[in-house]
Design a protein around this motif. Structure first.
Motif, PDB file in Angstrom:
ATOM      1  N   ASP A  63       0.830  -1.207   0.000  1.00  0.00           N
ATOM      2  CA  ASP A  63       0.000   0.000   0.000  1.00  0.00           C
ATOM      3  C   ASP A  63       0.866   1.259   0.000  1.00  0.00           C
ATOM      4  OD1 ASP A  63      -2.261  -1.610   0.028  1.00  0.00           O
ATOM      5  OD2 ASP A  63      -2.596  -1.385   2.189  1.00  0.00           O
ATOM      6  N   ARG A  64       1.915   1.270   0.841  1.00  0.00           N
ATOM      7  CA  ARG A  64       2.809   2.433   0.890  1.00  0.00           C
ATOM      8  C   ARG A  64       3.516   2.626  -0.457  1.00  0.00           C
ATOM      9  NH1 ARG A  64       3.889   0.176   5.845  1.00  0.00           N
ATOM     10  NH2 ARG A  64       5.856  -0.708   5.112  1.00  0.00           N
ATOM     11  N   ALA A  65       3.989   1.534  -1.040  1.00  0.00           N
ATOM     12  CA  ALA A  65       4.701   1.628  -2.322  1.00  0.00           C
ATOM     13  C   ALA A  65       3.773   2.138  -3.422  1.00  0.00           C
ATOM     14  CB  ALA A  65       5.283   0.263  -2.699  1.00  0.00           C
ATOM     15  N   GLU A  66       2.534   1.637  -3.444  1.00  0.00           N
ATOM     16  CA  GLU A  66       1.575   2.108  -4.450  1.00  0.00           C
ATOM     17  C   GLU A  66       1.258   3.589  -4.252  1.00  0.00           C
ATOM     18  OE1 GLU A  66      -0.984  -1.891  -5.571  1.00  0.00           O
ATOM     19  OE2 GLU A  66      -1.617  -0.701  -3.849  1.00  0.00           O
ATOM     20  N   ASP A  68       3.170   5.876  -2.866  1.00  0.00           N
ATOM     21  CA  ASP A  68       4.352   6.654  -3.278  1.00  0.00           C
ATOM     22  C   ASP A  68       4.423   6.767  -4.795  1.00  0.00           C
ATOM     23  OD1 ASP A  68       4.986   6.856  -0.611  1.00  0.00           O
ATOM     24  OD2 ASP A  68       6.624   5.388  -0.683  1.00  0.00           O
ATOM     25  N   LEU A  69       4.155   5.676  -5.486  1.00  0.00           N
ATOM     26  CA  LEU A  69       4.197   5.686  -6.951  1.00  0.00           C
ATOM     27  C   LEU A  69       3.112   6.595  -7.521  1.00  0.00           C
ATOM     28  CD1 LEU A  69       5.364   4.657  -9.619  1.00  0.00           C
ATOM     29  CD2 LEU A  69       3.831   2.677  -9.436  1.00  0.00           C
ATOM     30  N   LEU A  70       1.895   6.481  -7.005  1.00  0.00           N
ATOM     31  CA  LEU A  70       0.804   7.327  -7.504  1.00  0.00           C
ATOM     32  C   LEU A  70       1.081   8.803  -7.260  1.00  0.00           C
ATOM     33  CD1 LEU A  70      -2.336   5.240  -6.517  1.00  0.00           C
ATOM     34  CD2 LEU A  70      -1.429   5.664  -8.812  1.00  0.00           C
ATOM     35  N   THR A  71       1.606   9.135  -6.087  1.00  0.00           N
ATOM     36  CA  THR A  71       1.940  10.526  -5.780  1.00  0.00           C
ATOM     37  C   THR A  71       2.979  11.052  -6.761  1.00  0.00           C
ATOM     38  OG1 THR A  71       1.451  10.167  -3.452  1.00  0.00           O
ATOM     39  CG2 THR A  71       2.828  12.066  -3.985  1.00  0.00           C
ATOM     40  N   THR A  72       3.977  10.234  -7.045  1.00  0.00           N
ATOM     41  CA  THR A  72       5.032  10.641  -7.973  1.00  0.00           C
ATOM     42  C   THR A  72       4.490  10.776  -9.390  1.00  0.00           C
ATOM     43  OG1 THR A  72       6.681   9.549  -6.606  1.00  0.00           O
ATOM     44  CG2 THR A  72       7.305  10.023  -8.875  1.00  0.00           C
ATOM     45  N   LEU A  73       3.644   9.861  -9.808  1.00  0.00           N
ATOM     46  CA  LEU A  73       3.099   9.897 -11.168  1.00  0.00           C
ATOM     47  C   LEU A  73       2.175  11.093 -11.390  1.00  0.00           C
ATOM     48  CD1 LEU A  73       2.376   6.122 -11.865  1.00  0.00           C
ATOM     49  CD2 LEU A  73       4.118   7.563 -12.948  1.00  0.00           C
ATOM     50  N   GLU A  74       1.468  11.521 -10.344  1.00  0.00           N
ATOM     51  CA  GLU A  74       0.566  12.671 -10.483  1.00  0.00           C
ATOM     52  C   GLU A  74       1.325  13.954 -10.827  1.00  0.00           C
ATOM     53  OE1 GLU A  74      -1.545  12.741  -6.783  1.00  0.00           O
ATOM     54  OE2 GLU A  74      -2.965  11.216  -7.440  1.00  0.00           O
ATOM     55  N   GLY A  75       2.533  14.103 -10.340  1.00  0.00           N
ATOM     56  CA  GLY A  75       3.308  15.305 -10.620  1.00  0.00           C
ATOM     57  C   GLY A  75       4.327  15.112 -11.721  1.00  0.00           C
ATOM     58  N   ASP A  81      10.836   9.000 -15.248  1.00  0.00           N
ATOM     59  CA  ASP A  81      12.268   9.057 -14.962  1.00  0.00           C
ATOM     60  C   ASP A  81      12.708   7.838 -14.134  1.00  0.00           C
ATOM     61  OD1 ASP A  81      11.118   9.655 -12.536  1.00  0.00           O
ATOM     62  OD2 ASP A  81      12.041  11.619 -12.322  1.00  0.00           O
ATOM     63  N   ASP A  82      14.002   7.737 -13.892  1.00  0.00           N
ATOM     64  CA  ASP A  82      14.560   6.583 -13.178  1.00  0.00           C
ATOM     65  C   ASP A  82      14.022   6.422 -11.757  1.00  0.00           C
ATOM     66  OD1 ASP A  82      15.987   5.717 -15.364  1.00  0.00           O
ATOM     67  OD2 ASP A  82      17.871   6.660 -14.748  1.00  0.00           O
ATOM     68  N   PRO A  83      13.902   7.497 -10.971  1.00  0.00           N
ATOM     69  CA  PRO A  83      13.335   7.317  -9.628  1.00  0.00           C
ATOM     70  C   PRO A  83      11.904   6.778  -9.654  1.00  0.00           C
ATOM     71  CG  PRO A  83      14.478   9.424  -9.763  1.00  0.00           C
ATOM     72  CD  PRO A  83      14.421   8.864 -11.153  1.00  0.00           C
ATOM     73  N   THR A  84      11.127   7.230 -10.620  1.00  0.00           N
ATOM     74  CA  THR A  84       9.749   6.741 -10.737  1.00  0.00           C
ATOM     75  C   THR A  84       9.744   5.271 -11.148  1.00  0.00           C
ATOM     76  OG1 THR A  84       9.051   8.951 -11.375  1.00  0.00           O
ATOM     77  CG2 THR A  84       7.506   7.157 -11.803  1.00  0.00           C
ATOM     78  N   LEU A  85      10.633   4.912 -12.045  1.00  0.00           N
ATOM     79  CA  LEU A  85      10.759   3.512 -12.444  1.00  0.00           C
ATOM     80  C   LEU A  85      11.177   2.658 -11.244  1.00  0.00           C
ATOM     81  CD1 LEU A  85      10.456   1.673 -14.872  1.00  0.00           C
ATOM     82  CD2 LEU A  85      12.849   2.087 -15.402  1.00  0.00           C
ATOM     83  N   GLY A  86      12.034   3.205 -10.397  1.00  0.00           N
ATOM     84  CA  GLY A  86      12.427   2.505  -9.174  1.00  0.00           C
ATOM     85  C   GLY A  86      11.238   2.269  -8.260  1.00  0.00           C
ATOM     86  N   LEU A  87      10.344   3.251  -8.172  1.00  0.00           N
ATOM     87  CA  LEU A  87       9.124   3.076  -7.374  1.00  0.00           C
ATOM     88  C   LEU A  87       8.228   1.994  -7.970  1.00  0.00           C
ATOM     89  CD1 LEU A  87       8.208   6.794  -6.545  1.00  0.00           C
ATOM     90  CD2 LEU A  87       9.017   5.039  -4.948  1.00  0.00           C
TER      91      LEU A  87
END
Length: 162
Positions: A63-66, A68-75, A81-87
């Motif tokens: 749940d935390r990982a999802e 974090d990924l959704l928050t990053t993808l929204e912005g 990018d690589d950090p988003t791919l890492g998430l």
């Protein structure tokens, strides 16, 4: 996943919790309390409670990982990018962990699961019946007084040092 659990909208932890409660005839809180009072009373219940706890932890990590990924993808602009791919990889790893633990819980609840009958089950039962280590463990005996070591400069007669 098989056995009535899908990867879609169903809550994996919720479905397995219901199966556990049905199997043991009590809610998880009561089962956890019973196992806490006497973990050796029912080894099956103890194992299920242990793995259910690990499953709940894995679901929380997912749940935390999802999130974090959704928050990053929204912005994020259209490119990832690589950090988003890492998430995204972290989400995949969390799903794998959660699903693996769910499979263990399913196996523990299934009396006809592979390895629960025949020779493998007999071996497992023998291992579970052990209460202590397989080999007797005791501290090594030490002599009352060890002889003093020879001085480092003492050479045996007739030998040359190299």
């Amino acid at each position: 996943m098989s056995d009535g659990i899908s990867d879609g909208a169903e809550d994996v932890v919720g479905v397995l919790t219901e199966r556990i409660e049905s199997h043991f005839g009590m809610v998880m809180a009561e089962l956890r309390a019973a196992v806490g009072e006497d973990p050796t009373a029912n080894t099956d219940a103890t194992e299920v409670v242990k793995w259910h706890g690990l499953l709940v932890q894995a679901q929380s990590a997912l749940d935390r990982a999802e999130n974090d990924l959704l928050t990053t993808l929204e912005g994020q602009p259209s490119e990832v990018d690589d950090p988003t791919l890492g998430l995204a990889h972290r989400v995949n790893e969390a799903v794998t962990t959660r699903d693996g633990r769910a499979m263990v819980v399913q196996w523990l609840l299934d009396p006809d699961a592979p390895g629960k009958k025949g020779l493998p089950a007999d071996r497992l039962a023998r291992l579970r019946s052990r209460t202590g280590p397989a080999v007797q463990t005791s501290p090594p005996r030490r002599p009352a007084e060890a002889p003093a070591p020879a001085p480092a400069s003492a050479w045996p007669a007739g030998r040359l040092a190299r």
